[in-house]
Design a protein around this motif. Structure first.
Motif, mmCIF file in Angstrom:
data_model
loop_
_atom_site.group_PDB
_atom_site.id
_atom_site.type_symbol
_atom_site.label_atom_id
_atom_site.label_comp_id
_atom_site.label_asym_id
_atom_site.label_seq_id
_atom_site.Cartn_x
_atom_site.Cartn_y
_atom_site.Cartn_z
ATOM 1 N N ASN A 1 0.725 -1.175 -0.017
ATOM 2 C CA ASN A 1 0.056 -0.002 0.042
ATOM 3 C C ASN A 1 0.762 1.174 -0.077
ATOM 4 O O ASN A 1 2.173 1.247 -0.181
ATOM 5 N N GLU A 2 0.168 2.337 0.256
ATOM 6 C CA GLU A 2 0.818 3.605 0.193
ATOM 7 C C GLU A 2 1.790 3.930 1.326
ATOM 8 O O GLU A 2 2.639 5.037 1.266
ATOM 9 N N GLN A 3 1.686 3.113 2.274
ATOM 10 C CA GLN A 3 2.725 3.241 3.659
ATOM 11 C C GLN A 3 3.980 2.869 3.311
ATOM 12 O O GLN A 3 4.957 3.147 4.121
ATOM 13 N N TRP B 1 -0.555 -3.021 -5.963
ATOM 14 C CA TRP B 1 0.721 -1.943 -5.595
ATOM 15 C C TRP B 1 -0.081 -0.351 -5.909
ATOM 16 O O TRP B 1 0.000 0.007 -6.621
ATOM 17 N N GLU B 2 -0.251 0.016 -4.419
ATOM 18 C CA GLU B 2 -0.666 1.392 -4.456
ATOM 19 C C GLU B 2 0.546 2.226 -4.336
ATOM 20 O O GLU B 2 1.714 1.802 -4.303
ATOM 21 N N ALA B 3 0.334 3.685 -4.526
ATOM 22 C CA ALA B 3 1.555 4.620 -4.707
ATOM 23 C C ALA B 3 2.419 4.762 -3.522
ATOM 24 O O ALA B 3 2.176 5.777 -2.926
ATOM 25 N N GLY B 4 3.056 3.944 -2.834
ATOM 26 C CA GLY B 4 3.805 3.960 -1.753
ATOM 27 C C GLY B 4 5.390 4.407 -2.398
ATOM 28 O O GLY B 4 5.437 4.837 -3.413
ATOM 29 N N ASP B 5 6.254 4.477 -1.234
ATOM 30 C CA ASP B 5 7.712 4.947 -1.569
ATOM 31 C C ASP B 5 8.462 3.725 -2.150
ATOM 32 O O ASP B 5 8.762 2.858 -1.425
#
Length: 372
Positions: free
Chosen positions: A272-274, A296-300
């Motif tokens: 996730n984004e975290q 996959w979400e826009a994480g780092d």
């Protein structure tokens, strides 16, 4: 002559009574049981007692500890099909999904709790725990597990057991461990923070008789849902997985260097984004998709390039360029995962050194797991 065999056995085990090497990365400095006199558990009950006892212990495994055979019955759902190679999920209520009553090993669902200040060592390939995993929970710290194998945790059934469970732990080093035939997850990190963890030189063997895809590739690799987990992942070999390898589902700082992913017919990374994932110096060999856009979400995320382009961006944050990776027979385009500005959050952490992927491509598959 009857006294000679114990003497020879003691000599053979002497090299296994001390830890080989030291932890790199986030778990640097972990000492485990230190210089405590090694003990050899006689049976499964004594192994559990020693691992959960107070104080420093060096526990040496010279055989297989078999926890299977403790049968229980329950409901299992045909969530992924009814084929011979399909996993079922142990669940009381299957809703509209077809179900059946099954018999499984109860021991697999209850891992062995490991207390602080422990070293667990295997001798050669003989240190095996069959039918149970290990758990590191409730603020335990300063633990080393090296050169063992964990196997046969109800591979037919999801929720049949996890190999290694972390939840509220710190200063843990898992090294040269093989996990295979696991019902659910090989490595699972719970919601409570797990700081200063290093997973190195391990063999996550996803080849299995039963899977959610019904084809012998395990989906349940690594589930990382913790708050601010810190995990160094170095020199590991991940084989025949299809997903969650890893799943950065929490706010995890995950440094993956010099690992080899081989023969993955789905995707490797999801989350996730975290999550924050620094992936450098890795080999992606026959991986259908390193990152799946659907999971996959826009994480780092930073994936080092194969030709070195952009890898110098790491230097401002970790004091060196990121090591180049190798992508072989991989169908994805990951050039968008090139931002490293978020590495400013990693200030003060010990970052493991990392070689170019070409230097470890052939060595890691043969050395990972209980090969010491």
């Amino acid at each position: 002559m009857k006294y000679l065999l114990p003497i020879l056995a003691s000599a053979a085990y002497a090299t296994a009574q001390s830890v080989s090497g030291s932890a790199e990365g986030f778990a640097s400095g972990v000492t485990g049981g230190g210089s405590a006199t090694p003990v050899y558990p006689a049976d499964e009950a004594e192994l559990e007692d020693l691992l959960s006892s107070e104080g420093e212990q060096v526990i040496v495994l010279t055989k297989t500890y078999d926890f299977t055979g403790t049968q229980a019955t329950g409901t299992a759902c045909y969530s992924w099909g009814t084929g011979e190679g399909c996993q079922l999920i142990l669940q009381d209520d299957c809703g509209d999904t077809p179900s059946t009553t099954v018999t499984y090993d109860a021991a697999g669902k209850t891992p062995i709790p490991v207390a602080s200040d422990k070293t667990l060592l295997g001798v050669g390939s003989e240190g095996v725990i069959k039918g149970k995993g290990l758990s590191f929970t409730n603020d335990v710290s300063n633990i080393i597990v090296q050169n063992i194998k964990i196997t046969d945790l109800n591979p037919h059934y999801v929720w049949g057991g996890d190999a290694l469970t972390f939840d509220g732990s710190s200063n843990i080093w898992i090294d040269h461990v093989e996990t295979e035939l696991i019902g659910r997850v090989h490595y699972v990190f719970g919601y409570n923070a797990n700081s200063a963890v290093t997973l190195s030189n391990n063999f996550l063997n996803g080849e299995t008789t039963y899977s959610t895809s019904c084809d012998g590739y395990q989906y349940w690799g690594m589930e990382l849902v913790g708050e601010d987990d810190q995990i160094t992942f170095k020199g590991n070999y991940l084989y025949k997985t299809s997903g969650r390898a890893p799943a950065l589902s929490g706010s995890t700082k995950f440094h993956a260097c010099n690992n080899v992913w081989s023969d993955n017919n789905g995707h490797a990374i999801e989350g996730n984004e975290q999550g924050q994932g620094l992936f450098e110096g890795n080999v992606w060999q026959d991986v259908t998709s390193v990152i799946s856009s659907s999971t996959w979400e826009a994480g780092d995320m930073f994936l080092s390039s194969a030709d070195g382009t952009g890898n110098d961006a790491c230097a401002s944050y970790i004091g060196r360029n990121c090591a180049s990776s190798i992508y072989t027979n991989d169908g994805g385009d990951y050039t968008s995962y090139a931002d490293v500005s978020w590495l400013g959050d990693w200030s003060g952490l010990t970052i493991a050194d990392c070689q170019e992927a070409s230097e470890i491509e052939s060595s890691v598959p043969g050395s990972a797991g209980n090969t010491l």
